[in-house]
Design an enzyme around this catalytic site. Structure first.
Site, PDB file in Angstrom:
ATOM      1  N   ASP A   1     125.639  66.870 111.480  1.00  7.00           N
ATOM      2  CA  ASP A   1     126.770  67.491 112.551  1.00  7.00           C
ATOM      3  C   ASP A   1     127.883  66.863 112.185  1.00  7.00           C
ATOM      4  O   ASP A   1     128.238  65.889 111.859  1.00  7.00           O
ATOM      5  CB  ASP A   1     126.389  67.248 114.042  1.00  7.00           C
ATOM      6  CG  ASP A   1     126.763  68.125 114.926  1.00  7.00           C
ATOM      7  OD1 ASP A   1     125.951  68.925 115.517  1.00  7.00           O
ATOM      8  OD2 ASP A   1     127.860  68.023 115.332  1.00  7.00           O
TER       9      ASP A   1
ATOM     10  N   ARG B   1     138.998  68.862 128.259  1.00  5.39           N
ATOM     11  CA  ARG B   1     138.427  67.792 127.239  1.00  5.39           C
ATOM     12  C   ARG B   1     139.107  66.904 126.558  1.00  5.39           C
ATOM     13  O   ARG B   1     138.474  65.841 126.302  1.00  5.39           O
ATOM     14  CB  ARG B   1     137.870  69.053 126.386  1.00  5.39           C
ATOM     15  CG  ARG B   1     136.868  69.787 126.906  1.00  5.39           C
ATOM     16  CD  ARG B   1     135.649  70.285 125.775  1.00  5.39           C
ATOM     17  NE  ARG B   1     134.835  71.116 126.040  1.00  5.39           N
ATOM     18  CZ  ARG B   1     133.910  71.799 125.170  1.00  5.39           C
ATOM     19  NH1 ARG B   1     134.195  71.471 124.036  1.00  5.39           N
ATOM     20  NH2 ARG B   1     133.235  72.673 125.389  1.00  5.39           N
TER      21      ARG B   1
HETATM   22  C1  LIG Z   1     126.052  74.784 120.179  1.00  5.96           C
HETATM   23  S1  LIG Z   1     125.566  73.388 119.272  1.00  5.96           S
HETATM   24  C2  LIG Z   1     124.136  74.139 118.416  1.00  5.96           C
HETATM   25  C3  LIG Z   1     122.876  72.845 118.346  1.00  5.96           C
HETATM   26  C4  LIG Z   1     121.643  73.370 117.656  1.00  5.96           C
HETATM   27  N1  LIG Z   1     121.968  74.021 116.371  1.00  5.96           N
HETATM   28  C5  LIG Z   1     121.180  74.463 118.769  1.00  5.96           C
HETATM   29  O1  LIG Z   1     121.106  75.659 118.237  1.00  5.96           O
HETATM   30  O2  LIG Z   1     120.599  74.271 119.562  1.00  5.96           O
HETATM   31  C6  LIG Z   1     126.829  73.519 117.863  1.00  5.96           C
HETATM   32  C7  LIG Z   1     127.145  72.131 116.977  1.00  5.96           C
HETATM   33  O3  LIG Z   1     127.773  72.510 116.069  1.00  5.96           O
HETATM   34  C8  LIG Z   1     128.622  71.473 115.540  1.00  5.96           C
HETATM   35  N2  LIG Z   1     129.567  72.071 114.816  1.00  5.96           N
HETATM   36  C9  LIG Z   1     130.896  72.420 115.176  1.00  5.96           C
HETATM   37  N3  LIG Z   1     131.477  72.660 114.161  1.00  5.96           N
HETATM   38  C10 LIG Z   1     131.015  72.327 113.098  1.00  5.96           C
HETATM   39  C11 LIG Z   1     131.502  71.948 111.675  1.00  5.96           C
HETATM   40  N4  LIG Z   1     132.634  72.456 111.160  1.00  5.96           N
HETATM   41  N5  LIG Z   1     130.611  71.404 110.629  1.00  5.96           N
HETATM   42  C12 LIG Z   1     129.280  70.962 111.215  1.00  5.96           C
HETATM   43  N6  LIG Z   1     129.038  71.084 112.479  1.00  5.96           N
HETATM   44  C13 LIG Z   1     129.850  71.693 113.405  1.00  5.96           C
HETATM   45  C14 LIG Z   1     129.238  70.851 116.820  1.00  5.96           C
HETATM   46  O4  LIG Z   1     129.370  69.478 116.801  1.00  5.96           O
HETATM   47  C15 LIG Z   1     127.509  71.324 117.631  1.00  5.96           C
HETATM   48  O5  LIG Z   1     126.959  70.004 117.804  1.00  5.96           O
END
Ligand SMILES: C[S@@+](CC[C@H](N)C(=O)[O-])C[C@H]1O[C@@H](n2cnc3c(N)ncnc32)[C@H](O)[C@@H]1O
Length: 293
Positions: free
Chosen positions: A157, A55
């Site tokens: 996000d 990555r």
């Molecule tokens: C696997 S995706 C889940 C997307 C959606 N909620 C779903 O269930 O389909 C996880 C998301 O969490 C975000 N994320 C990770 N760490 C975070 C943080 N500290 N604060 C806010 N968002 C975060 C990532 O950028 C990513 O887009």
């Protein structure tokens, strides 16, 4: 004992990693793990070396670097733009429209009960590329059979790149191909002038959502309640339990006393039973409704 500055290789992967373009040591990996944990709460297991390498390799290439330690030195200088790239590279953004579909009829039924409320507030706190907040918005419109509803959806996000995609609301055909035809035609239009057959979210649906960058680890979210619904799905799995608990605790005073919290399929908040009670399949309500407005 392994010296911390030796290139990171498992014996079986020796030949593979010899071909690596950039020098990547165990110490580099440990430092990256520490940085992303401290900054975003994301816990990377010790098996994720290859993932981290692949990555971030693009970043090193782009910056003309040869080693991960040079890259880490740039981060240490608090290069803001590079920090953003670093974080964006290490988040996992998997999502889809109406993922975990059982939640959306539950949301619809709950919204019906709120009919007549002057303002309904929903927060989607890990909105990724937007499929989740747009699925929420479609459920809102289908429930009230109207685009002009007193519902505001706040979608946030940490990752600025996915947020930009979400805000644009343009999706390749394979992202929308499982949506029923009626939904597709009610909520999307073919993107004007696109050669790849992409679909754009209709502006009247887009208008229901406000997208903004927000790191759940930061002390000030700037989110104002009372919130009727929080979608916090498939993000807590990246955090350890103390981090999860802190976030859940901060949700409590933001919620309406009858508010609902939706979690992902592999996330359980049963250990935080002083804060939330399980109400349905991965749907929670406040444990102590007397504590909030
Ligand atoms: C696997 S995706 C889940 C997307 C959606 N909620 C779903 O269930 O389909 C996880 C998301 O969490 C975000 N994320 C990770 N760490 C975070 C943080 N500290 N604060 C806010 N968002 C975060 C990532 O950028 C990513 O887009």
């Amino acid at each position: 004992m392994i010296a911390n500055n030796v290139p990171l290789v498992k014996p079986s992967l020796q030949r593979e990693s010899d071909k690596r373009e950039f020098v990547f040591t165990l110490a580099d990996f440990e430092q990256i793990r520490k940085l992303i944990y401290e900054h975003a709460g994301i816990l990377l297991s010790s098996t994720k070396q290859d993932m981290v390498y692949s990555r971030l390799a693009r970043r090193l290439r782009e910056r003309g670097l040869k080693t991960f330690s040079e890259y880490l030195a740039i981060l240490k200088q608090s290069d803001k733009a590079e920090w953003e790239e670093f974080v964006n590279s290490l988040t996992t953004n998997l999502t889809s429209f109406f993922r975990e579909p059982h939640h959306f009829p539950i949301l619809g039924e709950y919204l019906k009960k709120l009919h007549g409320k002057p303002s309904i507030k929903i927060w989607c706190c890990a909105s990724s590329t937007g499929e989740e907040p747009y699925s929420i918005a479609m459920t809102v419109v289908e429930t009230f059979n109207n685009f002009n509803v007193p519902v505001s959806i706040f979608a946030s996000d940490l990752d600025t790149k996915v947020l930009a995609t979400a805000s644009k609301g343009v999706y390749a055909p394979d992202r929308v191909d499982r949506l029923p035809r009626e939904r597709l035609s009610r909520f999307f239009v073919k993107t004007a002038g696109s050669s790849d057959g992409s679909f754009s979210v209709r502006p009247e649906l887009r208008r229901l959502i406000n997208f903004q960058r927000l790191n759940l680890l930061e002390p000030n979210w700037g989110v104002h309640g009372p919130l009727d619904v929080i979608f916090c799905r498939n993000i807590m799995i990246y955090f350890d339990k103390p981090t999860q608990y802190k976030i859940l605790k901060r949700f409590v005073p933001l919620m309406d006393r009858n508010g609902l919290l939706f979690a992902g399929h592999s996330e359980s908040f049963l250990y935080a039973s002083d804060l939330f009670h399980l109400q349905g399949k991965t749907v929670y309500e406040l444990a102590n409704k007397g504590m909030v407005r």
